[in-house]
Design a protein around this motif. Sequence first.
Motif, PDB file in Angstrom:
ATOM      1  N   GLY A  31      -6.040   8.658  -4.871  1.00  0.00           N
ATOM      2  CA  GLY A  31      -5.258   8.070  -3.858  1.00  0.00           C
ATOM      3  C   GLY A  31      -6.453   7.207  -3.159  1.00  0.00           C
ATOM      4  O   GLY A  31      -6.093   6.098  -2.678  1.00  0.00           O
ATOM      5  N   THR A  60      -7.244   4.370  -5.360  1.00  0.00           N
ATOM      6  CA  THR A  60      -6.272   3.362  -5.440  1.00  0.00           C
ATOM      7  C   THR A  60      -5.899   2.754  -3.800  1.00  0.00           C
ATOM      8  O   THR A  60      -5.863   1.420  -4.088  1.00  0.00           O
ATOM      9  CB  THR A  60      -4.989   4.190  -5.625  1.00  0.00           C
ATOM     10  OG1 THR A  60      -5.221   4.968  -6.945  1.00  0.00           O
ATOM     11  CG2 THR A  60      -3.658   3.297  -5.881  1.00  0.00           C
ATOM     12  N   ALA A  61      -6.044   3.185  -2.815  1.00  0.00           N
ATOM     13  CA  ALA A  61      -5.807   2.495  -1.806  1.00  0.00           C
ATOM     14  C   ALA A  61      -7.273   1.510  -1.316  1.00  0.00           C
ATOM     15  O   ALA A  61      -6.825   0.400  -0.992  1.00  0.00           O
ATOM     16  CB  ALA A  61      -6.063   3.331  -0.395  1.00  0.00           C
ATOM     17  N   GLY A  93      -1.823   2.837   2.030  1.00  0.00           N
ATOM     18  CA  GLY A  93      -2.173   3.767   0.812  1.00  0.00           C
ATOM     19  C   GLY A  93      -2.818   5.147   1.113  1.00  0.00           C
ATOM     20  O   GLY A  93      -2.854   6.005   0.801  1.00  0.00           O
ATOM     21  N   GLY A 150       0.739  -1.161   0.015  1.00  0.00           N
ATOM     22  CA  GLY A 150      -0.048   0.009  -0.017  1.00  0.00           C
ATOM     23  C   GLY A 150       0.887   1.350   0.156  1.00  0.00           C
ATOM     24  O   GLY A 150       0.695   2.193  -0.609  1.00  0.00           O
ATOM     25  N   ALA A 197      -6.641  -1.331  -3.991  1.00  0.00           N
ATOM     26  CA  ALA A 197      -5.573  -2.212  -3.931  1.00  0.00           C
ATOM     27  C   ALA A 197      -5.685  -2.796  -2.657  1.00  0.00           C
ATOM     28  O   ALA A 197      -5.351  -4.095  -2.526  1.00  0.00           O
ATOM     29  CB  ALA A 197      -4.336  -1.075  -3.596  1.00  0.00           C
ATOM     30  N   THR A 223      -2.741  -3.238   3.457  1.00  0.00           N
ATOM     31  CA  THR A 223      -2.668  -2.336   2.033  1.00  0.00           C
ATOM     32  C   THR A 223      -3.456  -1.037   2.130  1.00  0.00           C
ATOM     33  O   THR A 223      -3.020   0.100   1.478  1.00  0.00           O
ATOM     34  CB  THR A 223      -3.055  -3.334   0.966  1.00  0.00           C
ATOM     35  OG1 THR A 223      -2.356  -4.408   0.878  1.00  0.00           O
ATOM     36  CG2 THR A 223      -2.939  -2.525  -0.516  1.00  0.00           C
ATOM     37  N   SER A 247       3.061   1.013  -3.777  1.00  0.00           N
ATOM     38  CA  SER A 247       2.099   1.002  -4.976  1.00  0.00           C
ATOM     39  C   SER A 247       1.051   2.153  -5.230  1.00  0.00           C
ATOM     40  O   SER A 247       0.983   2.362  -6.324  1.00  0.00           O
ATOM     41  CB  SER A 247       1.418  -0.572  -5.092  1.00  0.00           C
ATOM     42  OG  SER A 247       0.321  -0.557  -4.475  1.00  0.00           O
ATOM     43  N   THR A 248       0.659   2.555  -4.481  1.00  0.00           N
ATOM     44  CA  THR A 248      -0.385   3.731  -4.445  1.00  0.00           C
ATOM     45  C   THR A 248       0.344   4.975  -4.654  1.00  0.00           C
ATOM     46  O   THR A 248      -0.130   6.216  -5.071  1.00  0.00           O
ATOM     47  CB  THR A 248      -1.111   3.818  -3.283  1.00  0.00           C
ATOM     48  OG1 THR A 248      -0.387   4.108  -1.935  1.00  0.00           O
ATOM     49  CG2 THR A 248      -1.813   2.720  -3.149  1.00  0.00           C
ATOM     50  N   THR A 266      -2.184   9.706   1.248  1.00  0.00           N
ATOM     51  CA  THR A 266      -3.363  10.293   0.655  1.00  0.00           C
ATOM     52  C   THR A 266      -3.924  11.502   1.322  1.00  0.00           C
ATOM     53  O   THR A 266      -4.359  12.348   0.531  1.00  0.00           O
ATOM     54  CB  THR A 266      -4.502   9.095   0.027  1.00  0.00           C
ATOM     55  OG1 THR A 266      -3.716   8.259  -0.509  1.00  0.00           O
ATOM     56  CG2 THR A 266      -5.635   9.627  -0.648  1.00  0.00           C
TER      57      THR A 266
END
Length: 169
Positions: free
Chosen positions: A56, A59-60, A100, A31, A63, A96, A34-35, A104
């Motif tokens: 974000g 994506t979080a 992330g 997390g 993911a 994860t 990759s984010t 964010t």
Amino acid sequence: MTRAGIPPATTGNQSFLLKRIQPALSGLMDGSLSTLAPIFAVMLATHHPLTAFYTGAATALGAGVSMAFSEGLSDTGDLTGRGRPVLRGAITGGGTFAGGIFHTLPFLIPGYSAAITVAISVVAVELLTLAWLRHKFFQTSFARSFLAVAVGGAIIASLSGVLGVLAAG
């Protein structure tokens, strides 16, 4: 006791590391790293912190769900001894998402410069925390752990920065 203050490997300790700590750390690392790319690429391309925040957050969430399913479906735990797949998946997915979402949140700050400065600071704290967790639970050198996660973060940040600048160009 070892240098990290963790008792030497025992069956119970190994089981806890394998079933709980490793999935959590895997999720946090995934997390956190990759984010970075989508968040920072969008921020550099648009200069709109709220757009980066939504990117974000999505994506979080994505993911986290993806990692939860991936870990939960990777094995039943019967052959590997890694524990119940649903719990392992929840731990990995939750880690994860947490990894992330923290970097964010600064994009809720309306100003571009302030948001990106705070986000970069949060990423630095995340990398230090990941290195410390690896050191504490897996008895790795703190410096080696920090270097590993920092190199990964630097590669991702560089790639996302280039994409963001190209998109803005």
